[in-house]
Design a protein around this motif. Sequence first.
Motif, PDB file in Angstrom:
ATOM      1  N   THR A  20     -15.894 -65.916  26.326  1.00 52.16           N
ATOM      2  CA  THR A  20     -17.181 -66.614  26.203  1.00 52.16           C
ATOM      3  C   THR A  20     -17.503 -66.982  24.760  1.00 52.16           C
ATOM      4  O   THR A  20     -18.658 -67.263  24.431  1.00 52.16           O
ATOM      5  CB  THR A  20     -18.319 -65.738  26.748  1.00 52.16           C
ATOM      6  OG1 THR A  20     -18.373 -64.519  25.993  1.00 52.16           O
ATOM      7  CG2 THR A  20     -18.123 -65.421  28.219  1.00 52.16           C
ATOM      8  N   MET A  21     -16.495 -67.020  23.900  1.00 49.87           N
ATOM      9  CA  MET A  21     -16.797 -67.207  22.483  1.00 49.87           C
ATOM     10  C   MET A  21     -15.727 -68.068  21.792  1.00 49.87           C
ATOM     11  O   MET A  21     -14.525 -67.916  22.050  1.00 49.87           O
ATOM     12  CB  MET A  21     -16.894 -65.846  21.785  1.00 49.87           C
ATOM     13  CG  MET A  21     -17.469 -65.892  20.384  1.00 49.87           C
ATOM     14  SD  MET A  21     -17.630 -64.219  19.702  1.00 49.87           S
ATOM     15  CE  MET A  21     -18.752 -63.456  20.897  1.00 49.87           C
ATOM     16  N   LEU A  28     -19.458 -68.431  14.841  1.00 50.86           N
ATOM     17  CA  LEU A  28     -19.186 -68.225  16.260  1.00 50.86           C
ATOM     18  C   LEU A  28     -20.077 -69.099  17.124  1.00 50.86           C
ATOM     19  O   LEU A  28     -21.249 -69.332  16.804  1.00 50.86           O
ATOM     20  CB  LEU A  28     -19.390 -66.755  16.639  1.00 50.86           C
ATOM     21  CG  LEU A  28     -18.487 -65.728  15.941  1.00 50.86           C
ATOM     22  CD1 LEU A  28     -18.916 -64.326  16.321  1.00 50.86           C
ATOM     23  CD2 LEU A  28     -17.023 -65.959  16.304  1.00 50.86           C
ATOM     24  N   LYS A  74     -21.363 -68.851  20.919  1.00 53.13           N
ATOM     25  CA  LYS A  74     -21.422 -67.893  22.012  1.00 53.13           C
ATOM     26  C   LYS A  74     -21.989 -68.568  23.260  1.00 53.13           C
ATOM     27  O   LYS A  74     -23.084 -69.137  23.216  1.00 53.13           O
ATOM     28  CB  LYS A  74     -22.279 -66.690  21.622  1.00 53.13           C
ATOM     29  CG  LYS A  74     -21.739 -65.917  20.419  1.00 53.13           C
ATOM     30  CD  LYS A  74     -22.650 -64.747  20.042  1.00 53.13           C
ATOM     31  CE  LYS A  74     -22.099 -64.000  18.836  1.00 53.13           C
ATOM     32  NZ  LYS A  74     -22.989 -62.858  18.454  1.00 53.13           N
TER      33      LYS A  74
END
Length: 532
Positions: free
Chosen positions: A391-392, A406, A408
């Motif tokens: 998920t990142m 990042l 997310k």
Amino acid sequence: MGSVSSVEPPSKRRKLKPSSSSSSSSMADDSIGSKGVNKVEFVRLIADALHSLGYQNTAQYLHNESGIPLSSSLFHEFNQHILDGNWDQSLNSLTKISILDESVIKSLSFAILEHKFLQLLDSQNPQDALTTLRREITPLSINCDRVRELSTFVLCNSTQSMVKPKPRSELLHDLHNLFPPNVMIPQGRLLHLVEQALDSQRDSCSFHNSLVGKTSLLNDHNCEKHQIPSQTSQILYGHQDEIWFLQFSHNGKFLASTSRDKSAIVWEVNLDGKLSLRHRLLGHKKPVSCVSWSPNDDQILTCGVEDVIRRWDVISGECVIVYQKNDLGMVSCCWSPEGDRVFSGSTDKSIVMWDLDGNELESWPGQKTVRISDLQVTGDGKFLVSICRETMIVIFDRSSLGCERLIKENHNIVSFTLSEDNKLLLVSLVNQEIHLWSIYGEIRLVAKYRGHKVSRFVVQACFGGLDQAFVASGSEDSRVYIWHRETGELLRTLAGHSGAINCTSWNPVNPHMLASASDDRTIRIWGLNHVD
């Protein structure tokens, strides 16, 4: 002071000197149109445009009939002083323009006195130049760095290295640009406003996708749906199993596709717009998951699923070199912007940089990639982008260890695509959404696209069309979906395939050519016209 034997005529642009007459005062309060456009400003813009087009008599007639002052003796006097080199008189003229604030007067005075200073040096009068610098320029208390630089010119003995004063007509043009717009209309202002209006109409047109033809001023701009490629112009057969990935070359002359059948194919775009098979690339022992074009499109990389990376020559179709590391399998690959390095993502979740001879140069260990992953490098070569967790997405600086940003998501990431300008990232998710992220500066979510079906397979979306104004994606319901990038509006759904569509690619040169790859073992080329 001084004169020139040949000078250009004063600028023909007209400037407004405020009038104290009651008629002009009341006219300044008038507005026209539903948006309250200032009438005086509007007439001045028209007059300025007429002068720029050479219609002097018409502009003068407009002045006579409207009663709106379009020029003043004071500005003519100022212009003439500059062209004649009468620096002291020109400075005196500035003080008579009451609507100029102190900062503008200082900036204008500095430019005039700097020119006077350079002219004195050029005429071999260093003492007078020094006096001007000390008694006139320095007391203005602005542009201190430039003042120090000018002082060094006095000490310079070589006339060859001396900065020469520019022609006075150029100085006058520079001075005009320093006046505020309420005093002096910026050059070509009306044309600029019209161009802005045209750009705004094109930007608000959901289907604008062509450079052909000009936008008319006589009616509002509105493109039809047929500007979007929506008809099958060709079906390509060549793979023996599901087609997982495809990508056009940067020059739009080739299309490369990869398949579960362990092969890749290079297709050539012919002059008539039809594609033909150029090379079938064999050698992988496992299904081929992705392909990456070199910056100059003369070579490609192909990556097998947990296999090796192969580099191919596009002209000959020969494998040039194989990149492999111990018993690790590769999951992704891409080029550096210069074309002298190759990056790979491995099954141990690391990223490796190779030279063209297959030597490992650098490695970034740790959780930088996942087993099914995309990998891209920004156009400046500074940042690597990869899926680091389900998920990142991580964007990390190659030159600064530990410097990471990042993205997310709340759901598992299927794939991502980087825009041509490296400012946007298109992220496909398993929750049947595509998210558009801005990664230029602060990372932020800017748009979402919905309607397609993604839950089990890896589906790759793409940017495309004129100025990459559209987003296209495959879908598990065998359709291609096309959205407007800015608004998120779903514009078209294209039917024709009989299996899930895994990847789409928009020709970067031809905005009317879109390709889609499907589990039905075919590639469809979408265009504007039906196939006969």
